[in-house]
Scaffold this motif. Structure first.
Motif, PDB file in Angstrom:
ATOM      1  N   UNK A 194      43.890   2.192  14.651  1.00  0.00           N
ATOM      2  CA  UNK A 194      43.853   1.035  13.758  1.00  0.00           C
ATOM      3  C   UNK A 194      43.309   1.650  12.686  1.00  0.00           C
ATOM      4  N   UNK A 195      42.517   2.595  12.685  1.00  0.00           N
ATOM      5  CA  UNK A 195      41.777   3.392  11.534  1.00  0.00           C
ATOM      6  C   UNK A 195      42.765   4.386  11.027  1.00  0.00           C
ATOM      7  N   UNK A 196      43.375   5.061  11.755  1.00  0.00           N
ATOM      8  CA  UNK A 196      44.475   6.053  11.253  1.00  0.00           C
ATOM      9  C   UNK A 196      45.519   5.065  10.402  1.00  0.00           C
ATOM     10  N   UNK A 197      46.057   4.058  11.074  1.00  0.00           N
ATOM     11  CA  UNK A 197      47.265   3.333  10.196  1.00  0.00           C
ATOM     12  C   UNK A 197      46.645   2.710   9.079  1.00  0.00           C
ATOM     13  N   UNK A 198      45.431   2.150   8.937  1.00  0.00           N
ATOM     14  CA  UNK A 198      44.942   1.586   7.487  1.00  0.00           C
ATOM     15  C   UNK A 198      44.677   2.528   6.757  1.00  0.00           C
ATOM     16  N   UNK A 213      41.464  11.686  13.312  1.00  0.00           N
ATOM     17  CA  UNK A 213      40.584  10.661  13.376  1.00  0.00           C
ATOM     18  C   UNK A 213      39.993  10.546  14.770  1.00  0.00           C
ATOM     19  N   UNK A 214      38.605  10.203  14.907  1.00  0.00           N
ATOM     20  CA  UNK A 214      37.939   9.911  16.128  1.00  0.00           C
ATOM     21  C   UNK A 214      37.161   8.718  16.036  1.00  0.00           C
ATOM     22  N   UNK A 215      37.117   7.941  16.879  1.00  0.00           N
ATOM     23  CA  UNK A 215      36.314   6.614  16.759  1.00  0.00           C
ATOM     24  C   UNK A 215      34.927   6.916  17.153  1.00  0.00           C
ATOM     25  N   UNK A 216      34.570   7.992  17.791  1.00  0.00           N
ATOM     26  CA  UNK A 216      33.298   8.181  18.145  1.00  0.00           C
ATOM     27  C   UNK A 216      32.993   9.917  18.135  1.00  0.00           C
ATOM     28  N   UNK A 217      31.760  10.375  18.473  1.00  0.00           N
ATOM     29  CA  UNK A 217      31.735  11.601  18.458  1.00  0.00           C
ATOM     30  C   UNK A 217      32.579  12.334  19.304  1.00  0.00           C
ATOM     31  N   UNK A 218      32.938  13.440  19.206  1.00  0.00           N
ATOM     32  CA  UNK A 218      33.948  14.248  20.183  1.00  0.00           C
ATOM     33  C   UNK A 218      33.634  15.654  19.835  1.00  0.00           C
ATOM     34  N   UNK A 219      33.138  16.425  20.927  1.00  0.00           N
ATOM     35  CA  UNK A 219      32.780  17.671  20.902  1.00  0.00           C
ATOM     36  C   UNK A 219      33.978  18.517  20.755  1.00  0.00           C
ATOM     37  N   UNK A 220      35.402  18.136  20.918  1.00  0.00           N
ATOM     38  CA  UNK A 220      36.401  18.922  20.728  1.00  0.00           C
ATOM     39  C   UNK A 220      37.271  18.938  19.354  1.00  0.00           C
ATOM     40  N   UNK A 221      36.628  18.089  18.442  1.00  0.00           N
ATOM     41  CA  UNK A 221      37.336  17.979  17.214  1.00  0.00           C
ATOM     42  C   UNK A 221      37.524  19.151  16.387  1.00  0.00           C
ATOM     43  N   UNK A 222      36.572  20.029  16.290  1.00  0.00           N
ATOM     44  CA  UNK A 222      36.734  21.245  15.379  1.00  0.00           C
ATOM     45  C   UNK A 222      37.545  22.265  16.042  1.00  0.00           C
ATOM     46  N   UNK A 223      37.345  22.306  17.547  1.00  0.00           N
ATOM     47  CA  UNK A 223      38.244  23.204  18.287  1.00  0.00           C
ATOM     48  C   UNK A 223      39.694  22.860  18.261  1.00  0.00           C
ATOM     49  N   UNK A 224      39.882  21.490  18.060  1.00  0.00           N
ATOM     50  CA  UNK A 224      41.060  21.276  17.867  1.00  0.00           C
ATOM     51  C   UNK A 224      41.550  21.476  16.652  1.00  0.00           C
ATOM     52  N   UNK A 225      40.883  21.356  15.747  1.00  0.00           N
ATOM     53  CA  UNK A 225      41.369  21.954  14.099  1.00  0.00           C
ATOM     54  C   UNK A 225      41.799  23.297  14.195  1.00  0.00           C
ATOM     55  N   UNK A 226      40.947  24.009  14.825  1.00  0.00           N
ATOM     56  CA  UNK A 226      41.370  25.620  14.667  1.00  0.00           C
ATOM     57  C   UNK A 226      42.684  25.823  15.415  1.00  0.00           C
ATOM     58  N   UNK A 227      43.118  25.045  16.548  1.00  0.00           N
ATOM     59  CA  UNK A 227      44.269  25.046  17.046  1.00  0.00           C
ATOM     60  C   UNK A 227      45.379  24.744  16.091  1.00  0.00           C
ATOM     61  N   UNK A 228      45.230  23.623  15.244  1.00  0.00           N
ATOM     62  CA  UNK A 228      46.191  23.173  14.507  1.00  0.00           C
ATOM     63  C   UNK A 228      46.239  24.347  13.140  1.00  0.00           C
ATOM     64  N   UNK A 229      45.248  24.781  12.826  1.00  0.00           N
ATOM     65  CA  UNK A 229      45.292  25.879  11.820  1.00  0.00           C
ATOM     66  C   UNK A 229      46.215  27.127  12.328  1.00  0.00           C
TER      67      UNK A 229
END
Length: 274
Positions: free
Chosen positions: A28-32, A72-88
């Motif tokens: 919902x947040x992403x779509x908006x 987008x993450x609805x709550x705290x998520x410890x993997x979000x920065x690691x996921x970013x590194x994977x994308x890069x």
């Protein structure tokens, strides 16, 4: 209702109320955000971009051709920065595929960045930003949902950049600011003695602020067909600021915030609505 009033007049009240909406989903947040991407100077993009089995929430390009991976993450998520590194690490080999999917071929790939948008972050997320391979390439933003009570959806997203001032790669629409919030201006207005002195302060200071807020709200929520109205009752003194469904008829089913000498009230005004 109180939540809606607080947010709608957030330009007038500092930190009056914060809203949380547990029923909202990440999509919902992403779509908006995607629907309103032009507010952030993003001119092209795609939701749920799949690359080698990985799903990127949004891949977008701004007016200067700078590309962004937006997660987008609805709550705290410890993997979000690691996921970013994977994308890069993955994206450099996928430039042509992404350009074809976006149908946009003037991308400045050297400026690729990841924008992480979440309700909040852990300290370890901020610490991880100093990891050399992703330093100055991953950026964190927090949001508050402003709820649309009429449509039971999102009215807007209040975005806050969590880095140093002037370093946000994403354009965030500015909010009107003033040396004092409206409650403080109104308090000062009450303390002024003399009818003419009050009139001058109201006209030269308070009314200018109200008009700037009125214009900002009218432009921001034009697509919602909500219109601001201001009423000043000098005898009180009492200021009523409404956001209603009718442009000309200020009393027609409006939400209002009232500023009195010793209190602030909010509510739903149905006067003359029938």
């Amino acid at each position: 209702m109180k939540e809606f009033c607080s947010i709608a007049y957030g330009y007038l009240l500092k930190n009056y109320l914060t809203t949380t909406h547990s029923y909202m989903l990440e999509k919902d947040i992403r779509d908006f955000f995607f629907k309103t991407k032009e507010n952030y100077n993003l001119v092209a993009g795609q939701k749920e971009l799949y690359i080698d089995g990985l799903r990127i929430d949004i891949f977008a390009v701004d007016r200067q051709g700078n590309p962004f991976i937006i997660e987008f993450k609805k709550d705290k998520n410890r993997h979000i920065v690691g996921q970013s590194a994977h994308y890069l690490a993955l994206i450099p080999s996928k430039h042509e595929d992404i350009e074809k999917k976006l149908n946009f071929f003037n991308i400045n790939w050297s400026n690729l960045k990841v924008l992480c948008i979440a309700k909040s972050f852990n300290q370890r997320d901020f610490d991880a930003l100093n990891f050399e391979p992703i330093k100055n390439r991953v950026f964190l933003y927090e949001y508050n949902i402003i709820k649309d009570y009429r449509e039971n959806g999102i009215f807007s997203l209040d975005m806050t950049y969590k880095g140093e001032n002037g370093t946000s790669p994403l354009y965030i629409p500015t909010k009107p600011s003033n040396g004092l919030d409206f409650a403080e201006h109104f308090k000062k207005l009450i303390e002024i003695r003399g009818k003419e002195n009050k009139r001058q302060y109201y006209t030269n200071t308070v009314l200018l602020l109200l008009n700037s807020v009125s214009l900002e709200l009218e432009n921001k929520y034009a697509n919602k067909k909500l219109f601001p109205h201001i009423s000043y009752f000098q005898g009180g003194p009492h200021v009523l600021f409404r956001l209603g469904l009718e442009k000309e008829k200020s009393h027609r089913a409006s939400i209002g915030v009232s500023f009195y000498e010793d209190r602030i009230e909010s509510g739903f005004d149905l006067t003359h609505s029938l």
